[in-house]
Design a protein around this motif. Sequence first.
Motif, PDB file in Angstrom:
ATOM      1  N   PHE A  36       1.912   7.341  24.363  1.00 44.85           N
ATOM      2  CA  PHE A  36       1.676   6.439  22.961  1.00 44.85           C
ATOM      3  C   PHE A  36       0.413   5.441  23.462  1.00 44.85           C
ATOM      4  CE2 PHE A  36       6.359   6.370  21.624  1.00 44.85           C
ATOM      5  CZ  PHE A  36       6.085   7.640  21.051  1.00 44.85           C
ATOM      6  N   GLU A  84      -3.001   5.111  21.085  1.00 47.35           N
ATOM      7  CA  GLU A  84      -3.161   3.853  20.294  1.00 47.35           C
ATOM      8  C   GLU A  84      -4.410   3.638  19.888  1.00 47.35           C
ATOM      9  OE1 GLU A  84      -1.744  -0.546  20.415  1.00 47.35           O
ATOM     10  OE2 GLU A  84      -1.781   0.256  22.187  1.00 47.35           O
ATOM     11  N   LEU A 122      -5.643   5.698  16.896  1.00 45.16           N
ATOM     12  CA  LEU A 122      -4.717   5.760  15.412  1.00 45.16           C
ATOM     13  C   LEU A 122      -5.404   4.407  14.819  1.00 45.16           C
ATOM     14  CD1 LEU A 122      -1.170   6.424  16.651  1.00 45.16           C
ATOM     15  CD2 LEU A 122      -2.716   7.967  15.483  1.00 45.16           C
ATOM     16  N   PRO A 123      -5.377   4.513  13.256  1.00 52.02           N
ATOM     17  CA  PRO A 123      -6.093   3.516  12.671  1.00 52.02           C
ATOM     18  C   PRO A 123      -5.130   2.355  12.147  1.00 52.02           C
ATOM     19  CG  PRO A 123      -5.433   5.271  11.076  1.00 52.02           C
ATOM     20  CD  PRO A 123      -4.989   5.687  12.503  1.00 52.02           C
ATOM     21  N   PHE A 124      -4.179   1.784  13.080  1.00 48.46           N
ATOM     22  CA  PHE A 124      -3.367   0.764  12.975  1.00 48.46           C
ATOM     23  C   PHE A 124      -4.071  -0.435  12.489  1.00 48.46           C
ATOM     24  CE2 PHE A 124      -0.405   3.348  15.411  1.00 48.46           C
ATOM     25  CZ  PHE A 124       0.364   3.724  14.299  1.00 48.46           C
ATOM     26  N   ASP A 125      -5.397  -0.754  13.141  1.00 45.16           N
ATOM     27  CA  ASP A 125      -5.897  -2.164  12.960  1.00 45.16           C
ATOM     28  C   ASP A 125      -6.879  -1.948  11.777  1.00 45.16           C
ATOM     29  OD1 ASP A 125      -4.404  -3.225  14.586  1.00 45.16           O
ATOM     30  OD2 ASP A 125      -5.573  -2.886  16.397  1.00 45.16           O
ATOM     31  N   ASP A 126      -7.152  -0.845  11.464  1.00 43.06           N
ATOM     32  CA  ASP A 126      -8.206  -0.695  10.252  1.00 43.06           C
ATOM     33  C   ASP A 126      -7.874  -0.807   8.961  1.00 43.06           C
ATOM     34  OD1 ASP A 126     -10.604   0.049   9.230  1.00 43.06           O
ATOM     35  OD2 ASP A 126     -10.217   2.539   9.317  1.00 43.06           O
ATOM     36  N   VAL A 127      -7.526  -2.107   8.717  1.00 40.77           N
ATOM     37  CA  VAL A 127      -6.751  -2.480   7.423  1.00 40.77           C
ATOM     38  C   VAL A 127      -7.923  -3.227   6.345  1.00 40.77           C
ATOM     39  CG1 VAL A 127      -5.166  -3.899   6.346  1.00 40.77           C
ATOM     40  CG2 VAL A 127      -4.708  -2.986   8.515  1.00 40.77           C
TER      41      VAL A 127
END
Length: 91
Positions: free
Chosen positions: A36, A40, A43-48
Amino acid sequence: MYGWIWRKLPFGLPGKLTGSLLLATATVALLWYVVFPWAEPLLPFDDVQVTQDSGVPGEPAGDVPSDAPPGDEHDLPYDTETNNTPPPDDE
């Protein structure tokens, strides 16, 4: 695959249960601490991108005045200065 692993674990039922628990714990630890963290950044978790579109062409999105400081767009219905204020006494 799981049947093969179960058959290869030694020491009867107690050893198989202990071995299964150790294998599951090692798998979770490998995922948590190695896989993970490696994945991390990919992965586009912070691309909001959140926008509020009024639907009217030429009208700016939102109702925030241009001279408002950042973070003062909305009135919050709760106190942000204190945390977990006690409820009022109804006596």
